[in-house]
Design a protein around this motif. Structure first.
Motif, PDB file in Angstrom:
ATOM      1  N   GLU A  94      38.417  40.063  36.973  1.00 61.26           N
ATOM      2  CA  GLU A  94      38.011  41.185  36.121  1.00 61.26           C
ATOM      3  C   GLU A  94      36.735  40.876  35.360  1.00 61.26           C
ATOM      4  O   GLU A  94      35.999  41.780  34.975  1.00 61.26           O
ATOM      5  CB  GLU A  94      39.134  41.544  35.138  1.00 61.26           C
ATOM      6  N   HIS A  95      36.465  39.576  35.117  1.00 62.66           N
ATOM      7  CA  HIS A  95      35.264  39.214  34.360  1.00 62.66           C
ATOM      8  C   HIS A  95      34.076  38.885  35.258  1.00 62.66           C
ATOM      9  O   HIS A  95      32.973  38.679  34.770  1.00 62.66           O
ATOM     10  CB  HIS A  95      35.555  38.038  33.427  1.00 62.66           C
ATOM     11  N   ALA A  96      34.298  38.825  36.568  1.00 63.72           N
ATOM     12  CA  ALA A  96      33.219  38.453  37.478  1.00 63.72           C
ATOM     13  C   ALA A  96      32.220  39.603  37.594  1.00 63.72           C
ATOM     14  O   ALA A  96      32.613  40.753  37.739  1.00 63.72           O
ATOM     15  CB  ALA A  96      33.787  38.111  38.851  1.00 63.72           C
ATOM     16  N   ALA A  97      30.931  39.272  37.510  1.00 66.97           N
ATOM     17  CA  ALA A  97      29.908  40.310  37.543  1.00 66.97           C
ATOM     18  C   ALA A  97      29.209  40.368  38.898  1.00 66.97           C
ATOM     19  O   ALA A  97      28.359  41.222  39.124  1.00 66.97           O
ATOM     20  CB  ALA A  97      28.888  40.039  36.441  1.00 66.97           C
ATOM     21  N   GLY A  98      29.576  39.476  39.810  1.00 67.15           N
ATOM     22  CA  GLY A  98      28.813  39.291  41.040  1.00 67.15           C
ATOM     23  C   GLY A  98      28.820  40.461  42.002  1.00 67.15           C
ATOM     24  O   GLY A  98      29.699  41.321  41.965  1.00 67.15           O
ATOM     25  N   ASP A  99      27.803  40.487  42.887  1.00 65.84           N
ATOM     26  CA  ASP A  99      27.812  41.425  44.009  1.00 65.84           C
ATOM     27  C   ASP A  99      28.854  40.964  45.019  1.00 65.84           C
ATOM     28  O   ASP A  99      29.324  41.748  45.840  1.00 65.84           O
ATOM     29  CB  ASP A  99      26.433  41.462  44.663  1.00 65.84           C
ATOM     30  N   ALA A 100      29.159  39.679  44.960  1.00 63.26           N
ATOM     31  CA  ALA A 100      30.269  39.147  45.748  1.00 63.26           C
ATOM     32  C   ALA A 100      30.937  38.080  44.891  1.00 63.26           C
ATOM     33  O   ALA A 100      30.288  37.446  44.061  1.00 63.26           O
ATOM     34  CB  ALA A 100      29.776  38.526  47.046  1.00 63.26           C
ATOM     35  N   THR A 101      32.249  37.916  45.060  1.00 62.28           N
ATOM     36  CA  THR A 101      32.978  36.933  44.275  1.00 62.28           C
ATOM     37  C   THR A 101      33.773  36.028  45.200  1.00 62.28           C
ATOM     38  O   THR A 101      34.482  36.502  46.086  1.00 62.28           O
ATOM     39  CB  THR A 101      33.936  37.651  43.291  1.00 62.28           C
ATOM     40  N   ILE A 102      33.611  34.728  44.979  1.00 63.84           N
ATOM     41  CA  ILE A 102      34.360  33.749  45.771  1.00 63.84           C
ATOM     42  C   ILE A 102      35.549  33.276  44.952  1.00 63.84           C
ATOM     43  O   ILE A 102      35.411  32.984  43.764  1.00 63.84           O
ATOM     44  CB  ILE A 102      33.459  32.550  46.148  1.00 63.84           C
ATOM     45  N   ILE A 103      36.725  33.240  45.570  1.00 64.18           N
ATOM     46  CA  ILE A 103      37.933  32.774  44.902  1.00 64.18           C
ATOM     47  C   ILE A 103      38.290  31.400  45.457  1.00 64.18           C
ATOM     48  O   ILE A 103      38.353  31.229  46.671  1.00 64.18           O
ATOM     49  CB  ILE A 103      39.106  33.730  45.188  1.00 64.18           C
ATOM     50  N   LEU A 104      38.510  30.454  44.546  1.00 66.69           N
ATOM     51  CA  LEU A 104      38.798  29.089  44.985  1.00 66.69           C
ATOM     52  C   LEU A 104      39.875  28.502  44.087  1.00 66.69           C
ATOM     53  O   LEU A 104      39.887  28.767  42.887  1.00 66.69           O
ATOM     54  CB  LEU A 104      37.513  28.256  44.863  1.00 66.69           C
TER      55      LEU A 104
ATOM     56  N   PHE B 193      41.463  31.193  49.076  1.00 67.41           N
ATOM     57  CA  PHE B 193      40.056  30.897  49.317  1.00 67.41           C
ATOM     58  C   PHE B 193      39.422  32.020  50.139  1.00 67.41           C
ATOM     59  O   PHE B 193      39.761  32.226  51.298  1.00 67.41           O
ATOM     60  CB  PHE B 193      39.950  29.564  50.064  1.00 67.41           C
ATOM     61  N   SER B 194      38.507  32.758  49.520  1.00 68.37           N
ATOM     62  CA  SER B 194      37.908  33.904  50.208  1.00 68.37           C
ATOM     63  C   SER B 194      36.725  34.426  49.402  1.00 68.37           C
ATOM     64  O   SER B 194      36.503  34.012  48.261  1.00 68.37           O
ATOM     65  CB  SER B 194      38.943  35.020  50.356  1.00 68.37           C
TER      66      SER B 194
END
Ligand code: UDP
Ligand code: MG
Length: 328
Positions: free
Chosen positions: A85-95, A159-160
């Protein structure tokens, strides 16, 4: 373009430094190869060790590092939600924060996103877990694959990479008992995969206890499948059919004057069997009911205690601007 990286952290002090080194290294590589800016959101899920302090210290020197401290331990899924919810990216990586999944794969995830995929999932060619955990993981994915009402990404974890469009759809799903890999599949959008070998945890012990994993597994099954409910129905049908056949048999014995020695075996077996079936059925209903109860309470999924950027607390800054006074 901005690429966000979200990592949940719970008592990971043994490997925080190594994690930050490898992740920021992989972020540098993305900036070097594609020219994208990056941010790293570390969600401290109520750690009771020095994890948060270490991250805060790192955020002083590296402006890309943001620490989101939850007010207590809310669990892996809630921590991920806070980060997303806090990520501002055009893409977000989850790790995951335990380095079982290599940050060096970020480049490949970004490549696949740039090739036009909205959701890029890293798929495990192999797993490093052994013994009971490996057995449980494998059986879980088998059961889930069979039970789920939508096709699941098997052998993939958190991871994605999720781009803005898919992440916005994902964040609209407000359910509380969350199973991220399932929700990520549910939102659809064009998908890509990247293959990799999964490592052992870099240090420390697994932070998800077996009980937690069971809860997580049940969430996966009960929130993506009505099959357990249908199975109760089928079981009830089979048991009633057998009971009717047996009743006909008993009546026939009477009609043809065949003497039966009255015994305890038949009623005892029938009562125990039916009692067992009923208890299991009520249990399954309970699993759904408990989840419904959780949903209707409409509580937030997590509570943020504080956010640190450049080592400074956003909450303190807010309080200061509200009151116009100095706050520690
Ligand atoms: N984690 C968390 N909150 C928890 C438990 C775990 O944020 O209550 C984090 C943990 O620090 C790690 C990730 O979630 O970064 C995955 O946890 P773990 O490796 O213990 O899970 P497993 O690999 O056993 O599924
Ligand atoms: Mg792990």
């Amino acid at each position: 373009m901005l690429v966000s990286v979200v990592i949940p952290i719970y008592n990971e002090e043994e490997l925080i430094d190594e994690l930050l080194r490898r992740v920021t290294g992989a972020m540098d590589a993305i900036t070097a190869s594609h020219g994208f800016a990056t941010e790293l959101l570390l969600v401290d899920d109520g750690s009771r060790d020095t994890s948060a302090a270490r991250i805060q210290a790192a955020s002083v020197t590296d402006p890309r590092i943001i620490l989101i401290s939850l007010s207590r331990n809310f669990g892996h899924q809630a921590a991920l939600q806070a980060g997303l919810e806090h990520a501002a990216g055009d893409a977000t990586i989850i790790l995951d924060g335990d380095l079982q999944d290599p940050p060096e794969l970020f480049g490949a995830l970004v490549e696949s996103w740039q090739a036009g995929n909205h959701v890029v999932v890293a798929k495990r060619k192999s797993r490093a877990e052994k013994g009971l955990r490996l057995f449980l993981f494998n059986s879980f994915y088998k059961v889930l694959g069979k039970m789920s009402d939508i096709p699941m990404d098997l052998n993939s974890g958190h991871f994605s990479l999720i781009d803005r469009q898919a992440l916005d759809s994902f964040l609209e799903l407000r359910e509380r008992n969350r199973f991220l890999p399932g929700l990520r599949t549910w939102v659809g959008h064009k998908r890509g995969t990247v293959l990799y070998d999964r490592d052992e945890r870099a240090a420390g012990t697994p932070k998800m206890s077996l009980a937690h994993l069971m809860k997580y597994g049940f969430d996966a099954i009960f929130s993506f499948s009505f099959k357990p409910l249908r199975a109760i129905w089928a079981l009830g049908f089979v048991v009633s059919t057998l009971a009717i056949l047996y009743a006909i048999f008993l009546i026939a014995l009477r009609v043809f004057h065949i003497d039966v020695v009255p015994g305890f075996t038949t009623p005892t077996v029938a009562i125990l069997f039916l009692g067992g079936v009923q208890l299991i059925s009520i249990g399954i209903l309970g699993e759904y009911l408990g989840r419904i109860y959780d949903e209707v309470k409409q509580r937030p999924i997590y509570v943020v205690g504080n956010i640190f950027r450049n080592g400074a607390s956003e909450f303190a800054a807010k309080a200061k601007s509200r009151k116009g006074v100095e706050v520690e």
